[in-house]
Design a protein around this motif. Structure first.
Motif, short mmCIF file in Angstrom:
data_model
loop_
_atom_site.label_atom_id
_atom_site.label_comp_id
_atom_site.label_asym_id
_atom_site.label_seq_id
_atom_site.Cartn_x
_atom_site.Cartn_y
_atom_site.Cartn_z
N MET A 1 0.85 -1.18 0.00
CA MET A 1 0.00 0.00 0.00
C MET A 1 0.90 1.24 0.00
N SER A 2 0.55 2.21 -0.81
CA SER A 2 1.36 3.42 -0.93
C SER A 2 1.18 4.33 0.27
N LEU A 3 2.10 5.24 0.45
CA LEU A 3 2.01 6.23 1.53
C LEU A 3 0.75 7.07 1.36
N TYR A 4 0.46 7.46 0.13
CA TYR A 4 -0.73 8.26 -0.14
C TYR A 4 -1.99 7.51 0.31
N GLU A 5 -2.08 6.24 -0.03
CA GLU A 5 -3.24 5.44 0.36
C GLU A 5 -3.35 5.34 1.88
N LYS A 6 -2.24 5.15 2.55
CA LYS A 6 -2.24 5.07 4.02
C LYS A 6 -2.73 6.39 4.64
N LEU A 7 -2.21 7.52 4.10
CA LEU A 7 -2.63 8.82 4.61
C LEU A 7 -4.10 9.10 4.32
N LEU A 8 -4.57 8.66 3.16
CA LEU A 8 -5.97 8.84 2.79
C LEU A 8 -6.89 8.04 3.72
N ILE A 9 -6.47 6.85 4.07
CA ILE A 9 -7.25 6.03 5.02
C ILE A 9 -7.32 6.74 6.37
N ARG A 10 -6.19 7.28 6.83
CA ARG A 10 -6.16 8.01 8.11
C ARG A 10 -7.10 9.21 8.05
N LYS A 11 -7.06 9.96 6.96
CA LYS A 11 -7.91 11.14 6.81
C LYS A 11 -9.39 10.75 6.79
N ASN A 12 -9.70 9.71 6.01
CA ASN A 12 -11.09 9.27 5.88
C ASN A 12 -11.65 8.67 7.17
N SER A 13 -10.74 8.27 8.08
CA SER A 13 -11.22 7.75 9.37
C SER A 13 -11.36 8.87 10.40
N GLY A 14 -11.20 10.13 9.96
CA GLY A 14 -11.44 11.28 10.82
C GLY A 14 -10.20 11.92 11.42
N GLU A 15 -9.03 11.35 11.17
CA GLU A 15 -7.80 11.92 11.73
C GLU A 15 -7.41 13.19 10.96
N LYS A 16 -7.03 14.23 11.71
CA LYS A 16 -6.50 15.44 11.07
C LYS A 16 -5.01 15.24 10.88
N ILE A 17 -4.57 15.26 9.62
CA ILE A 17 -3.16 15.06 9.30
C ILE A 17 -2.50 16.43 9.21
N ASP A 18 -1.43 16.62 9.97
CA ASP A 18 -0.77 17.93 10.08
C ASP A 18 0.37 18.05 9.06
N PHE A 19 0.17 18.93 8.08
CA PHE A 19 1.17 19.12 7.02
C PHE A 19 2.47 19.71 7.56
N SER A 20 2.39 20.47 8.64
CA SER A 20 3.61 21.08 9.20
C SER A 20 4.57 20.02 9.74
N LYS A 21 4.08 18.81 9.94
CA LYS A 21 4.93 17.74 10.48
C LYS A 21 5.40 16.75 9.41
N ILE A 22 5.08 17.03 8.14
CA ILE A 22 5.49 16.11 7.08
C ILE A 22 7.01 16.13 6.96
N THR A 23 7.59 14.96 6.81
CA THR A 23 9.05 14.86 6.69
C THR A 23 9.47 15.02 5.23
N TYR A 24 10.73 15.30 5.06
CA TYR A 24 11.31 15.39 3.71
C TYR A 24 11.07 14.09 2.96
N ASP A 25 11.35 12.96 3.61
CA ASP A 25 11.21 11.66 2.95
C ASP A 25 9.77 11.39 2.52
N ASP A 26 8.82 11.74 3.39
CA ASP A 26 7.41 11.50 3.04
C ASP A 26 6.95 12.41 1.90
N LEU A 27 7.31 13.69 1.95
CA LEU A 27 6.91 14.60 0.88
C LEU A 27 7.56 14.19 -0.44
#
Length: 184
Positions: A1-27
């Motif tokens: 599963m891709s990172l994007y898919e994992k983050l999308l699942i987290r977002k769709n389950s109601g979690e607020k994902i904080d862009f200020s904490k995104i790492t270089y590797d993830d971006l």
């Protein structure tokens, strides 16, 4: 599963994902490896695409940087193709003069000998003799390489290695700033 898919699942389950904490590797993975657009990343994090682009640029995650990295690291197909084309272009007998002169400048003339010459310890005529000697010798080595005369080159290398320089310092690879020039 891709990172994007994992983050999308987290977002769709109601979690607020904080862009200020995104790492270089993830971006980098999202943008480069997974080809997720700034708009898609912005939507995922609930921010504007300009904020994504600003952070990517600040982190030097750009198309230009990625292409340069591909070329310099040599682990991508684009580099392999360019590398073969460069070899085919250079490794021709008619290029021996250019190869010998360029490597003479790189390895000899643009080094300590230039200071010795500029301080008058070697006059112009002596410098011409040294330059011509170096160019001719390097032309011979290049001719062996281009003509695939590996046995002759091996004999030359082994003879000189055996008979000379045993008490010299071990060689340190010095790119002379070439990699920095490529980066710029």
């Amino acid at each position: 599963m891709s990172l994007y898919e994992k983050l999308l699942i987290r977002k769709n389950s109601g979690e607020k994902i904080d862009f200020s904490k995104i790492t270089y590797d993830d971006l980098r993975q999202l943008f480069y490896s997974e080809s997720i657009t700034d708009n898609q990343i912005a939507e995922l994090y609930g921010i504007s695409p300009s904020k994504v682009k600003y952070k990517r640029t600040k982190m030097k995650i750009t198309y230009k940087a990625i292409i340069k990295e591909k070329i310099l690291l040599g682990d991508e197909e684009v580099f392999k193709v360019m590398n073969v084309k460069s070899m085919e272009k250079l490794m021709k007998y008619e290029n021996i003069d250019k190869l010998a002169k360029a490597t003479t400048h790189f390895a000899f003339r643009n080094g300590p000998i230039e200071n010795i010459h500029s301080y008058g310890n070697i006059d112009d005529e002596e410098m011409k003799i040294l330059n011509k000697f170096m160019i001719n010798r390097l032309a011979y080595i290049w001719s062996l390489i281009i003509q695939n005369k590996w046995f002759e080159l091996e004999y030359l290398i082994d003879s000189y290695d055996r008979d000379y320089g045993q008490d010299w310092d071990k060689a340190d690879i010095d790119d002379g700033g070439n990699v920095e020039l490529l980066n710029n």
